[in-house]
Write a protein that holds these residues in place. Structure first.
Motif, PDB file in Angstrom:
ATOM      1  N   PRO A 160       0.790  -1.234   0.000  1.00 51.69           N
ATOM      2  CA  PRO A 160       0.000   0.000   0.000  1.00 51.69           C
ATOM      3  C   PRO A 160       0.819   1.279   0.000  1.00 51.69           C
ATOM      4  CG  PRO A 160      -0.080  -1.089   2.137  1.00 51.69           C
ATOM      5  CD  PRO A 160       0.563  -2.059   1.198  1.00 51.69           C
ATOM      6  N   ASP A 161       2.064   1.254   0.510  1.00 49.88           N
ATOM      7  CA  ASP A 161       2.833   2.492   0.611  1.00 49.88           C
ATOM      8  C   ASP A 161       3.924   2.629  -0.443  1.00 49.88           C
ATOM      9  OD1 ASP A 161       3.969   0.323   1.872  1.00 49.88           O
ATOM     10  OD2 ASP A 161       4.752   1.451   3.577  1.00 49.88           O
ATOM     11  N   THR A 162       4.383   1.534  -1.009  1.00 50.19           N
ATOM     12  CA  THR A 162       5.320   1.557  -2.135  1.00 50.19           C
ATOM     13  C   THR A 162       5.337   0.153  -2.709  1.00 50.19           C
ATOM     14  OG1 THR A 162       7.542   2.220  -2.861  1.00 50.19           O
ATOM     15  CG2 THR A 162       7.396   0.967  -0.821  1.00 50.19           C
ATOM     16  N   THR A 163       6.118  -0.066  -3.731  1.00 50.62           N
ATOM     17  CA  THR A 163       6.161  -1.411  -4.316  1.00 50.62           C
ATOM     18  C   THR A 163       7.289  -2.225  -3.690  1.00 50.62           C
ATOM     19  OG1 THR A 163       7.722  -0.890  -6.106  1.00 50.62           O
ATOM     20  CG2 THR A 163       5.367  -0.435  -6.499  1.00 50.62           C
ATOM     21  N   GLY A 164       7.116  -3.533  -3.745  1.00 51.12           N
ATOM     22  CA  GLY A 164       8.191  -4.403  -3.289  1.00 51.12           C
ATOM     23  C   GLY A 164       9.464  -4.217  -4.094  1.00 51.12           C
ATOM     24  N   LEU A 165       9.324  -3.850  -5.352  1.00 45.64           N
ATOM     25  CA  LEU A 165      10.498  -3.611  -6.187  1.00 45.64           C
ATOM     26  C   LEU A 165      11.290  -2.409  -5.676  1.00 45.64           C
ATOM     27  CD1 LEU A 165       8.976  -4.260  -9.727  1.00 45.64           C
ATOM     28  CD2 LEU A 165      10.391  -5.795  -8.345  1.00 45.64           C
ATOM     29  N   GLU A 166      10.590  -1.381  -5.197  1.00 45.67           N
ATOM     30  CA  GLU A 166      11.288  -0.250  -4.595  1.00 45.67           C
ATOM     31  C   GLU A 166      11.933  -0.637  -3.266  1.00 45.67           C
ATOM     32  OE1 GLU A 166      12.010   2.834  -5.707  1.00 45.67           O
ATOM     33  OE2 GLU A 166      11.257   2.059  -7.619  1.00 45.67           O
ATOM     34  N   LEU A 167      11.237  -1.488  -2.514  1.00 51.15           N
ATOM     35  CA  LEU A 167      11.774  -1.917  -1.230  1.00 51.15           C
ATOM     36  C   LEU A 167      13.068  -2.701  -1.407  1.00 51.15           C
ATOM     37  CD1 LEU A 167      11.271  -1.950   1.807  1.00 51.15           C
ATOM     38  CD2 LEU A 167       9.887  -4.015   1.486  1.00 51.15           C
ATOM     39  N   LEU A 168      13.195  -3.413  -2.512  1.00 51.63           N
ATOM     40  CA  LEU A 168      14.423  -4.160  -2.785  1.00 51.63           C
ATOM     41  C   LEU A 168      15.647  -3.253  -2.806  1.00 51.63           C
ATOM     42  CD1 LEU A 168      13.610  -6.792  -5.576  1.00 51.63           C
ATOM     43  CD2 LEU A 168      14.482  -7.258  -3.276  1.00 51.63           C
ATOM     44  N   ARG A 169      15.452  -1.990  -3.151  1.00 47.54           N
ATOM     45  CA  ARG A 169      16.582  -1.049  -3.201  1.00 47.54           C
ATOM     46  C   ARG A 169      17.159  -0.780  -1.815  1.00 47.54           C
ATOM     47  NH1 ARG A 169      16.810   2.141  -7.923  1.00 47.54           N
ATOM     48  NH2 ARG A 169      14.937   2.204  -9.229  1.00 47.54           N
ATOM     49  N   THR A 170      16.343  -0.921  -0.776  1.00 46.56           N
ATOM     50  CA  THR A 170      16.725  -0.407   0.540  1.00 46.56           C
ATOM     51  C   THR A 170      16.964  -1.485   1.597  1.00 46.56           C
ATOM     52  OG1 THR A 170      14.377  -0.111   1.056  1.00 46.56           O
ATOM     53  CG2 THR A 170      15.559   1.781   0.175  1.00 46.56           C
ATOM     54  N   ILE A 171      16.520  -2.711   1.369  1.00 49.24           N
ATOM     55  CA  ILE A 171      16.750  -3.750   2.384  1.00 49.24           C
ATOM     56  C   ILE A 171      18.018  -4.529   2.030  1.00 49.24           C
ATOM     57  CG2 ILE A 171      14.355  -3.990   3.105  1.00 49.24           C
ATOM     58  CD1 ILE A 171      14.181  -6.494   1.338  1.00 49.24           C
ATOM     59  N   ASP A 172      18.891  -4.661   2.992  1.00 49.30           N
ATOM     60  CA  ASP A 172      20.137  -5.398   2.798  1.00 49.30           C
ATOM     61  C   ASP A 172      19.955  -6.816   3.327  1.00 49.30           C
ATOM     62  OD1 ASP A 172      22.738  -6.041   2.210  1.00 49.30           O
ATOM     63  OD2 ASP A 172      23.542  -5.175   4.050  1.00 49.30           O
ATOM     64  N   THR A 173      19.008  -7.531   2.718  1.00 51.71           N
ATOM     65  CA  THR A 173      18.634  -8.874   3.159  1.00 51.71           C
ATOM     66  C   THR A 173      18.312  -9.718   1.940  1.00 51.71           C
ATOM     67  OG1 THR A 173      17.638  -7.899   5.152  1.00 51.71           O
ATOM     68  CG2 THR A 173      17.074 -10.181   4.668  1.00 51.71           C
ATOM     69  N   ASP A 174      18.661 -10.986   1.989  1.00 48.99           N
ATOM     70  CA  ASP A 174      18.274 -11.881   0.909  1.00 48.99           C
ATOM     71  C   ASP A 174      16.758 -11.850   0.735  1.00 48.99           C
ATOM     72  OD1 ASP A 174      20.897 -12.622   0.580  1.00 48.99           O
ATOM     73  OD2 ASP A 174      20.714 -14.520   1.668  1.00 48.99           O
ATOM     74  N   ALA A 175      16.295 -11.859  -0.512  1.00 49.16           N
ATOM     75  CA  ALA A 175      14.857 -11.745  -0.773  1.00 49.16           C
ATOM     76  C   ALA A 175      14.444 -12.637  -1.936  1.00 49.16           C
ATOM     77  CB  ALA A 175      14.479 -10.295  -1.082  1.00 49.16           C
ATOM     78  N   ILE A 176      13.255 -13.180  -1.817  1.00 54.94           N
ATOM     79  CA  ILE A 176      12.586 -13.911  -2.894  1.00 54.94           C
ATOM     80  C   ILE A 176      11.232 -13.248  -3.101  1.00 54.94           C
ATOM     81  CG2 ILE A 176      11.531 -16.100  -3.591  1.00 54.94           C
ATOM     82  CD1 ILE A 176      13.689 -17.546  -2.000  1.00 54.94           C
ATOM     83  N   MET A 177      10.904 -12.934  -4.339  1.00 45.89           N
ATOM     84  CA  MET A 177       9.630 -12.304  -4.641  1.00 45.89           C
ATOM     85  C   MET A 177       8.515 -13.358  -4.671  1.00 45.89           C
ATOM     86  SD  MET A 177      10.632  -9.189  -4.941  1.00 45.89           S
ATOM     87  CE  MET A 177       9.039  -8.485  -5.429  1.00 45.89           C
ATOM     88  N   LEU A 178       7.410 -13.062  -3.984  1.00 51.12           N
ATOM     89  CA  LEU A 178       6.176 -13.859  -4.058  1.00 51.12           C
ATOM     90  C   LEU A 178       5.093 -12.900  -4.536  1.00 51.12           C
ATOM     91  CD1 LEU A 178       6.239 -15.838  -0.659  1.00 51.12           C
ATOM     92  CD2 LEU A 178       7.441 -16.360  -2.785  1.00 51.12           C
ATOM     93  N   THR A 179       4.718 -12.968  -5.800  1.00 47.96           N
ATOM     94  CA  THR A 179       3.916 -11.878  -6.354  1.00 47.96           C
ATOM     95  C   THR A 179       3.075 -12.327  -7.530  1.00 47.96           C
ATOM     96  OG1 THR A 179       4.087  -9.706  -7.421  1.00 47.96           O
ATOM     97  CG2 THR A 179       5.911 -11.219  -7.766  1.00 47.96           C
ATOM     98  N   ALA A 180       1.993 -11.587  -7.763  1.00 48.64           N
ATOM     99  CA  ALA A 180       1.172 -11.807  -8.953  1.00 48.64           C
ATOM    100  C   ALA A 180       1.699 -11.051 -10.159  1.00 48.64           C
ATOM    101  CB  ALA A 180      -0.271 -11.396  -8.673  1.00 48.64           C
ATOM    102  N   ALA A 181       2.736 -10.230  -9.973  1.00 49.77           N
ATOM    103  CA  ALA A 181       3.303  -9.464 -11.085  1.00 49.77           C
ATOM    104  C   ALA A 181       4.074 -10.404 -12.008  1.00 49.77           C
ATOM    105  CB  ALA A 181       4.221  -8.373 -10.561  1.00 49.77           C
ATOM    106  N   SER A 182       3.501 -10.664 -13.177  1.00 46.44           N
ATOM    107  CA  SER A 182       4.086 -11.651 -14.084  1.00 46.44           C
ATOM    108  C   SER A 182       4.660 -11.041 -15.352  1.00 46.44           C
ATOM    109  CB  SER A 182       3.030 -12.696 -14.463  1.00 46.44           C
ATOM    110  OG  SER A 182       1.905 -12.077 -15.069  1.00 46.44           O
ATOM    111  N   ASP A 183       4.704  -9.717 -15.437  1.00 44.12           N
ATOM    112  CA  ASP A 183       5.233  -9.087 -16.638  1.00 44.12           C
ATOM    113  C   ASP A 183       6.760  -9.162 -16.636  1.00 44.12           C
ATOM    114  OD1 ASP A 183       6.179  -6.012 -15.650  1.00 44.12           O
ATOM    115  OD2 ASP A 183       4.695  -7.054 -14.409  1.00 44.12           O
ATOM    116  N   PRO A 184       7.370  -9.309 -17.809  1.00 48.86           N
ATOM    117  CA  PRO A 184       8.829  -9.456 -17.879  1.00 48.86           C
ATOM    118  C   PRO A 184       9.602  -8.313 -17.248  1.00 48.86           C
ATOM    119  CG  PRO A 184       7.825 -10.089 -19.965  1.00 48.86           C
ATOM    120  CD  PRO A 184       6.730  -9.498 -19.130  1.00 48.86           C
ATOM    121  N   GLU A 185       9.097  -7.090 -17.345  1.00 52.92           N
ATOM    122  CA  GLU A 185       9.821  -5.956 -16.780  1.00 52.92           C
ATOM    123  C   GLU A 185       9.936  -6.060 -15.267  1.00 52.92           C
ATOM    124  OE1 GLU A 185      12.143  -2.760 -16.379  1.00 52.92           O
ATOM    125  OE2 GLU A 185      11.614  -3.800 -18.239  1.00 52.92           O
ATOM    126  N   SER A 186       8.843  -6.495 -14.610  1.00 55.71           N
ATOM    127  CA  SER A 186       8.905  -6.671 -13.158  1.00 55.71           C
ATOM    128  C   SER A 186       9.916  -7.748 -12.782  1.00 55.71           C
ATOM    129  CB  SER A 186       7.528  -7.041 -12.606  1.00 55.71           C
ATOM    130  OG  SER A 186       6.625  -5.961 -12.704  1.00 55.71           O
TER     131      SER A 186
END
Length: 227
Positions: free
Chosen positions: A60-86
């Motif tokens: 609700p406050d930003t996208t998970g893709l933006e959050l990836l820029r700021t968290i220094d932690t291993d991450a796996i995306m779990l998402t309905a975003a299926s477009d190649p750009e995402s």
């Protein structure tokens, strides 16, 4: 080694709790309390220091893709975003994996086991050669590394053999179900080591895992020889 702690970031509380249940069912992993916003995710990442973040794209406050820029932690995306750009953006910003919703508990378990293998390959203090680096990358994509490499016909290591013998000599019959702690006591290794080998043997079909539910708390994982 303690369980790998997993922070789930998803704005749908019911989905997040379901994914937490799936995480807790995978040996060697423990879900932290899920959060539903990027702000809470940042706070939890800084205060709790999770080993892995399972991250939705739509928050609700930003996208998970933006959050990836700021968290220094291993991450796996779990998402309905299926477009190649995402997908490209997520991988470019450091996501170690990408699961497209809807997915099954088995899909998530496979991703977590791959991540655990990746961590084991990179757990040493010495320098990696190219083969080791390639093995770590394959682990994330479902490839294998010792002790979980190969199929049922491969040669067993001494520790794997000892674990299988412990299960075969369990109380009652060869189909007895033992906890990781019980196996560790028989083999003479730590509980964490026994758990890693049991998980690896389960992956290639030699061991089966069952959950035993008590009156309270998380279910206990019990291990036995496969039929």
């Amino acid at each position: 080694m303690a369980d790998l702690r997993v922070l789930i970031v998803d704005d749908d509380f019911h989905v997040a709790r379901l994914h937490a249940t799936w995480v807790d069912a995978v040996p060697g992993f423990a879900a932290l309390a899920p959060v539903g916003t990027a702000a809470l995710a940042l706070q939890a990442a800084h205060s709790l220091r999770p080993d892995l973040v399972l991250l939705d794209t739509y928050l609700p406050d930003t996208t998970g893709l933006e959050l990836l820029r700021t968290i220094d932690t291993d991450a796996i995306m779990l998402t309905a975003a299926s477009d190649p750009e995402s997908v490209r953006t997520a991988l470019r910003r450091g996501a170690l994996g990408y699961l497209i919703k809807p997915f099954s508990a088995d899909d998530l378990a496979a991703a977590l086991r791959g991540y655990a293998r990746y961590r084991r390959v990179l757990a040493g203090t010495g320098s990696l050669d190219q083969a080791g680096l390639d093995r770590a990358r394959r682990a994330l994509l479902g490839g294998a590394d010792a002790p979980s490499s190969g199929g049922p016909s491969r040669s067993r290591s001494a520790t794997e053999t000892a674990v299988l013998e412990a299960l075969a000599q369990g109380p009652g019959s060869a189909r007895a179900l033992l906890s990781a702690a019980e196996v560790a006591a028989v083999v003479g290794v730590s509980r964490a080591t026994a758990q890693r080998y049991l998980a690896a043997l389960a992956e290639d079909g030699a061991v089966e895992i069952q959950l035993r539910y008590g009156s309270t708390g998380r279910p206990e994982h019990r291990y036995g020889l496969s039929a």
